[in-house]
Write a protein that holds these residues in place. Sequence first.
Motif, mmCIF file in Angstrom:
data_model
loop_
_atom_site.group_PDB
_atom_site.id
_atom_site.type_symbol
_atom_site.label_atom_id
_atom_site.label_comp_id
_atom_site.label_asym_id
_atom_site.label_seq_id
_atom_site.Cartn_x
_atom_site.Cartn_y
_atom_site.Cartn_z
ATOM 1 N N LEU A 71 0.825 -1.205 0.000
ATOM 2 C CA LEU A 71 0.000 0.000 0.000
ATOM 3 C C LEU A 71 0.863 1.259 0.000
ATOM 4 O O LEU A 71 0.511 2.259 -0.640
ATOM 5 C CB LEU A 71 -0.940 -0.019 1.201
ATOM 6 C CG LEU A 71 -2.096 -1.020 1.090
ATOM 7 C CD1 LEU A 71 -2.830 -1.154 2.422
ATOM 8 C CD2 LEU A 71 -3.068 -0.611 -0.009
ATOM 9 N N LEU A 74 1.903 1.802 -3.469
ATOM 10 C CA LEU A 74 0.785 2.313 -4.266
ATOM 11 C C LEU A 74 0.586 3.801 -4.019
ATOM 12 O O LEU A 74 0.334 4.571 -4.956
ATOM 13 C CB LEU A 74 -0.488 1.535 -3.938
ATOM 14 C CG LEU A 74 -1.747 1.942 -4.699
ATOM 15 C CD1 LEU A 74 -1.530 1.813 -6.209
ATOM 16 C CD2 LEU A 74 -2.939 1.111 -4.259
ATOM 17 N N THR A 192 -1.423 -0.449 -10.029
ATOM 18 C CA THR A 192 -1.288 -1.567 -9.099
ATOM 19 C C THR A 192 -0.446 -2.702 -9.679
ATOM 20 O O THR A 192 0.014 -3.568 -8.925
ATOM 21 C CB THR A 192 -2.654 -2.145 -8.696
ATOM 22 O OG1 THR A 192 -3.294 -2.734 -9.842
ATOM 23 C CG2 THR A 192 -3.550 -1.066 -8.096
ATOM 24 N N LEU A 196 0.563 -4.993 -6.504
ATOM 25 C CA LEU A 196 -0.331 -6.014 -5.987
ATOM 26 C C LEU A 196 -0.221 -7.259 -6.853
ATOM 27 O O LEU A 196 -0.091 -7.143 -8.087
ATOM 28 C CB LEU A 196 -1.780 -5.521 -5.997
ATOM 29 C CG LEU A 196 -2.101 -4.287 -5.160
ATOM 30 C CD1 LEU A 196 -3.563 -3.886 -5.382
ATOM 31 C CD2 LEU A 196 -1.826 -4.547 -3.683
ATOM 32 N N PHE A 201 -6.747 -7.062 -7.390
ATOM 33 C CA PHE A 201 -7.619 -5.927 -7.700
ATOM 34 C C PHE A 201 -8.039 -6.012 -9.160
ATOM 35 O O PHE A 201 -7.203 -6.045 -10.061
ATOM 36 C CB PHE A 201 -6.875 -4.620 -7.435
ATOM 37 C CG PHE A 201 -7.667 -3.381 -7.774
ATOM 38 C CD1 PHE A 201 -8.963 -3.216 -7.307
ATOM 39 C CD2 PHE A 201 -7.115 -2.385 -8.566
ATOM 40 C CE1 PHE A 201 -9.699 -2.076 -7.613
ATOM 41 C CE2 PHE A 201 -7.833 -1.236 -8.872
ATOM 42 C CZ PHE A 201 -9.124 -1.086 -8.402
#
Length: 476
Positions: A71, A74, A192, A196, A201
Amino acid sequence: MPTAVLENYINGEFVASTATETLDLINPVDESVVGRAPISNEADVKAAVDAAQRAFESWSRTTPNERQKALLKLADAIDAHTDELVEAQCRNTGQPKSVIAAEEIAVSADQVRFFAGAARIVEGKSAGEYMEGFTSYVRREPIGIVGQVTPWNYPFMMAIWKIGPALAAGNTIVLKPSDTTPESTLVLARLTKGILPDGVFNVVLGNGGTGAALVGHPALGLVSITGSVRAGIAVAVSAAQQLKRAHLELGGKAPAVVFADADIAKAASGIAEAAFFNGGQDCTAATRVLVHESIHDQLVDALVEKSKTLQPGLPDDPDSFYGPLNNINHFTEVTKKVGAIPAHATIVTGGKRARDKGFFFEPTIITGVEQKDDIVQEETFGPVLTVQPFTDEAQAIEYANDVRFGLASSVWTKDHATAERLTRALDFGCVWINCHIPLVAEMPHGGFKYSGYGKDLSAYGVEDYTRLKHVMSSHD
């Protein structure tokens, strides 16, 4: 040159929809077609959910430290691509670019950093012996695959409010953005990649039918929507049929209660800005001024004067306080609601289209309204503010609470005791004192009654994306 058709983001890749039907994306500033999006079908939704399901096994087992690092990366990527995100969103919303950059992109990056930290504070109560010979403790676990639907008023920030707590808790996601504002969400999806794992996602584009297909998918453990009451009820009904959880952030009709001792200039400035920011397309916007009868006329005059400085305009104009309403259907609806006010009410400023082209609407203030009027009771979601006098505190509370919504409210007074009494009496999820509309990541956002249930932001928001499991072990 033909307009490009946008693609879904599934399992870490942009892929064309299997559907052939598309919808035009209209720039609300000049009403031009700026793109086309697929109206994704059940096959597209299934592909996205399947990807999320495959990714859940490994993502749900990552440590809070690992989720925090992802995170934080991101958030840095969001900051680094601010200009691209602003341009993508502006094409769909027409908001002032400076406002998008400062109030959505920068704020969203900060909120992602908050959720990165929140990933590491999710915990259960300490273990204990509540029955002789046995030890009990609680596990707090991710729910699973989460379906999310975001609105068009703050497309990027609402996506962050959805994905931040869900990812922090270890869930995987399929998100459907509003049919009119998907582009900034697709940029987010691209950012992302490499941060990720694939499938964590996913983004599926489409209309209400696409959203219904997503919400109704049996593999989802929770469905979350920010939107209208009508849409929220539909999501809740669909979720109930499969006994899955629902998280609903819906409409608002926020009162600003101004007492006789309030600083009139400060109240007028703060309330007008909270009413007209983003063209009033905000569920927490100040929409109903309830003012003590002794200062009614003074406050109305001050609100009108302030409104003259809060005008709609073009995205690159530094003097623009807000942009157009988002789409022609909404523009038409706001126009009809203002045009349908009863004869006893008076439009003291505004009330009509602001420019020849685009969906711009003037800042509007209406006096002489009564509590039963539709313009008082129902959400307008435009730059429209009503003003009603009250005689005493009891009547102010009665008027404030006498709507079906319960999201946000504010109290304007110099008296501490008055403010404290109102914080208890007002039936709203948030009560601001001598201010209206500021939000922070650390505090929960969510309402009561027809404003829905569940909390966005804060550690409470993360908890909403978890489930509790009791573990009990025998000492023998």
